[in-house]
Design a protein around this motif. Structure first.
Motif, PDB file in Angstrom:
ATOM      1  N   ILE A  37       0.842  -1.198   0.000  1.00 22.19           N
ATOM      2  CA  ILE A  37       0.000   0.000   0.000  1.00 22.19           C
ATOM      3  C   ILE A  37       0.879   1.250   0.000  1.00 22.19           C
ATOM      4  O   ILE A  37       0.597   2.233  -0.709  1.00 22.19           O
ATOM      5  CB  ILE A  37      -0.935   0.005   1.224  1.00 22.19           C
ATOM      6  CG1 ILE A  37      -2.146  -0.886   0.957  1.00 22.19           C
ATOM      7  CG2 ILE A  37      -1.417   1.411   1.551  1.00 22.19           C
ATOM      8  CD1 ILE A  37      -3.108  -0.337  -0.093  1.00 22.19           C
ATOM      9  N   ILE A  38       1.936   1.240   0.790  1.00 18.47           N
ATOM     10  CA  ILE A  38       2.851   2.387   0.837  1.00 18.47           C
ATOM     11  C   ILE A  38       3.499   2.591  -0.524  1.00 18.47           C
ATOM     12  O   ILE A  38       3.598   3.719  -1.030  1.00 18.47           O
ATOM     13  CB  ILE A  38       3.926   2.181   1.926  1.00 18.47           C
ATOM     14  CG1 ILE A  38       3.267   2.186   3.316  1.00 18.47           C
ATOM     15  CG2 ILE A  38       4.990   3.270   1.846  1.00 18.47           C
ATOM     16  CD1 ILE A  38       4.200   1.795   4.438  1.00 18.47           C
ATOM     17  N   VAL A  39       3.954   1.488  -1.144  1.00 17.98           N
ATOM     18  CA  VAL A  39       4.554   1.576  -2.485  1.00 17.98           C
ATOM     19  C   VAL A  39       3.543   2.134  -3.480  1.00 17.98           C
ATOM     20  O   VAL A  39       3.879   2.973  -4.326  1.00 17.98           O
ATOM     21  CB  VAL A  39       5.050   0.184  -2.947  1.00 17.98           C
ATOM     22  CG1 VAL A  39       5.417   0.210  -4.430  1.00 17.98           C
ATOM     23  CG2 VAL A  39       6.254  -0.245  -2.125  1.00 17.98           C
ATOM     24  N   SER A  40       2.298   1.671  -3.372  1.00 18.27           N
ATOM     25  CA  SER A  40       1.254   2.149  -4.278  1.00 18.27           C
ATOM     26  C   SER A  40       1.067   3.654  -4.143  1.00 18.27           C
ATOM     27  O   SER A  40       0.969   4.373  -5.147  1.00 18.27           O
ATOM     28  CB  SER A  40      -0.061   1.421  -3.984  1.00 18.27           C
ATOM     29  OG  SER A  40      -1.092   1.877  -4.830  1.00 18.27           O
ATOM     30  N   TRP A  41       1.021   4.152  -2.895  1.00 12.41           N
ATOM     31  CA  TRP A  41       0.814   5.582  -2.696  1.00 12.41           C
ATOM     32  C   TRP A  41       2.015   6.386  -3.193  1.00 12.41           C
ATOM     33  O   TRP A  41       1.853   7.440  -3.826  1.00 12.41           O
ATOM     34  CB  TRP A  41       0.568   5.888  -1.216  1.00 12.41           C
ATOM     35  CG  TRP A  41       0.158   7.318  -1.000  1.00 12.41           C
ATOM     36  CD1 TRP A  41      -1.097   7.832  -1.089  1.00 12.41           C
ATOM     37  CD2 TRP A  41       1.026   8.424  -0.706  1.00 12.41           C
ATOM     38  NE1 TRP A  41      -1.085   9.191  -0.871  1.00 12.41           N
ATOM     39  CE2 TRP A  41       0.220   9.588  -0.627  1.00 12.41           C
ATOM     40  CE3 TRP A  41       2.400   8.544  -0.502  1.00 12.41           C
ATOM     41  CZ2 TRP A  41       0.741  10.847  -0.356  1.00 12.41           C
ATOM     42  CZ3 TRP A  41       2.922   9.800  -0.223  1.00 12.41           C
ATOM     43  CH2 TRP A  41       2.093  10.937  -0.151  1.00 12.41           C
ATOM     44  N   VAL A  42       3.226   5.900  -2.932  1.00 10.43           N
ATOM     45  CA  VAL A  42       4.432   6.625  -3.354  1.00 10.43           C
ATOM     46  C   VAL A  42       4.512   6.685  -4.878  1.00 10.43           C
ATOM     47  O   VAL A  42       4.814   7.744  -5.462  1.00 10.43           O
ATOM     48  CB  VAL A  42       5.696   5.966  -2.772  1.00 10.43           C
ATOM     49  CG1 VAL A  42       6.953   6.567  -3.397  1.00 10.43           C
ATOM     50  CG2 VAL A  42       5.734   6.126  -1.254  1.00 10.43           C
ATOM     51  N   THR A  43       4.243   5.561  -5.550  1.00  9.41           N
ATOM     52  CA  THR A  43       4.294   5.562  -7.020  1.00  9.41           C
ATOM     53  C   THR A  43       3.189   6.438  -7.606  1.00  9.41           C
ATOM     54  O   THR A  43       3.382   7.096  -8.629  1.00  9.41           O
ATOM     55  CB  THR A  43       4.178   4.131  -7.569  1.00  9.41           C
ATOM     56  OG1 THR A  43       3.039   3.478  -6.982  1.00  9.41           O
ATOM     57  CG2 THR A  43       5.425   3.323  -7.262  1.00  9.41           C
ATOM     58  N   LEU A  44       2.030   6.458  -6.941  1.00  4.58           N
ATOM     59  CA  LEU A  44       0.963   7.354  -7.402  1.00  4.58           C
ATOM     60  C   LEU A  44       1.371   8.808  -7.218  1.00  4.58           C
ATOM     61  O   LEU A  44       1.055   9.663  -8.053  1.00  4.58           O
ATOM     62  CB  LEU A  44      -0.327   7.069  -6.629  1.00  4.58           C
ATOM     63  CG  LEU A  44      -1.583   7.777  -7.145  1.00  4.58           C
ATOM     64  CD1 LEU A  44      -1.958   7.263  -8.529  1.00  4.58           C
ATOM     65  CD2 LEU A  44      -2.757   7.571  -6.185  1.00  4.58           C
TER      66      LEU A  44
END
Length: 333
Positions: free
Chosen positions: A51-58
């Motif tokens: 989830i953290i990776v998803s938010w950072v890439t977004l």
């Protein structure tokens, strides 16, 4: 590059407002999710990291998209300053690349949560979903840096986008089956299942996004691609928020306000037995809203726990304890 003012690019301004509003909303949900983990003294697991990776890439995608908007994205292609064309194209591809990564990460995150709660064919089905998302998703990422005919990209993107959205629906419906293994009151099962089924909205958003993928083959993508960009961000935002909602229940639990440590929930999925034992609260009062079914297995000393020893009613259930399992923290102290 030559900056383009907002008055010259009103569509771009609206897009920027939409994207950053979604970024702020998802940041709140992710922040609260991590806060709940801290409050309940739970270590982060793979689903949290995804989830953290998803938010950072977004976020990276949002920043690069904002830069392209400041230099002409949102205008018709013939209105963009010639000096900006190459940079807008490159940054647009980078934005698309990280946007796809964000989609994959958030979907894998929720799938990883469900993996910890399942066995048998359900678990294998989830692994199939993960594989059929990651492999074609990686191909989709490569398209942004590969000179392939536009029609081929559109066709592949529509098929993959439709399957990705269908996977959201499948993953959102699985909790209803999984919860049948829990000894909970019906109203608790329905409430928890509904919370874990918010991914349906991500699936719906994904299907809407598929309807805008034709803009890839447009000769005027800088203008026609605004809808695709908006719905692409909306899909990820819905997915991140939906995956975080079940965890947020901790904010309203009694343990949050009293700062007590939640008992560890041990689960035997194969046999269907589940239970909770709190070694720090053996003598606590039997509270109907905070009880759980006894663990039918033997403890480490070889003695069988009874309702008299634990102070827990053998046939009651605790939505707080069961939510520990649904938060994929089974057995984590």
């Amino acid at each position: 590059m030559i900056p383009v003012s907002g008055s010259e690019n009103p569509q771009g301004v609206k897009l920027k407002i939409s994207l950053w509003a979604m970024m702020v909303s998802t940041a709140i949900f992710v922040g609260l999710r991590l806060c709940c983990k801290y409050i309940r003294r739970r270590a982060l697991w793979w689903d949290d990291y995804y989830i953290i990776v998803s938010w950072v890439t977004l976020l990276v995608s949002c920043i690069t998209t904002t830069i392209t908007i400041n230099h002409g994205f949102g205008l018709h292609i013939y209105e963009i300053p010639v000096q900006n064309m190459k940079a807008v194209g490159i940054l647009g591809n980078i934005s698309g690349f990280f946007s796809v990564l964000a989609v994959l990460s958030c979907k894998v995150s929720f799938a990883a949560t469900l993996l910890r709660l399942t066995d048998g064919w359900t678990r294998r089905f989830i692994w199939i979903i993960i594989a059929t998302l990651v492999i074609p998703g990686s191909v989709s990422c490569a398209f942004f840096f590969t000179p392939i005919a536009g029609n081929a990209v559109v066709l592949f993107s529509i098929v993959f986008g439709a399957w990705s959205s269908a996977c959201d629906i499948f993953l959102a419906l699985l909790p209803w089956r999984i919860l049948m293994k829990f000894h909970m009151y019906r109203r608790e099962k329905v409430a928890v299942a509904l919370a874990m089924s918010m991914g349906v909205f991500a699936g719906i958003t994904g299907f809407v996004k598929c309807s805008t993928l034709q803009s890839f083959a447009s000769g005027d993508f800088s203008f026609d691609g605004v809808s695709l960009t908006t719905w692409g961000f909306a899909e990820v935002a819905c997915c991140i928020m939906a995956a975080s909602i079940p965890t947020l229940r901790a904010l309203f639990s009694p343990e949050t306000t009293t700062n007590r440590r939640m008992p560890t929930l041990e689960v035997n999925i194969t046999s269907g037995d589940s239970g909770a034992y709190d070694d720090s609260q053996q003598g606590r009062k039997d509270d109907r809203s905070d009880r759980s079914i006894l663990d039918k297995r033997m403890n480490s000393a070889g003695a069988s726990l009874t309702s008299e020893q634990t102070g827990l009613h053998p046939v009651s259930s605790s939505s707080n304890y069961e939510m520990d399992r649904l938060e994929a923290q089974c057995g984590k102290g």
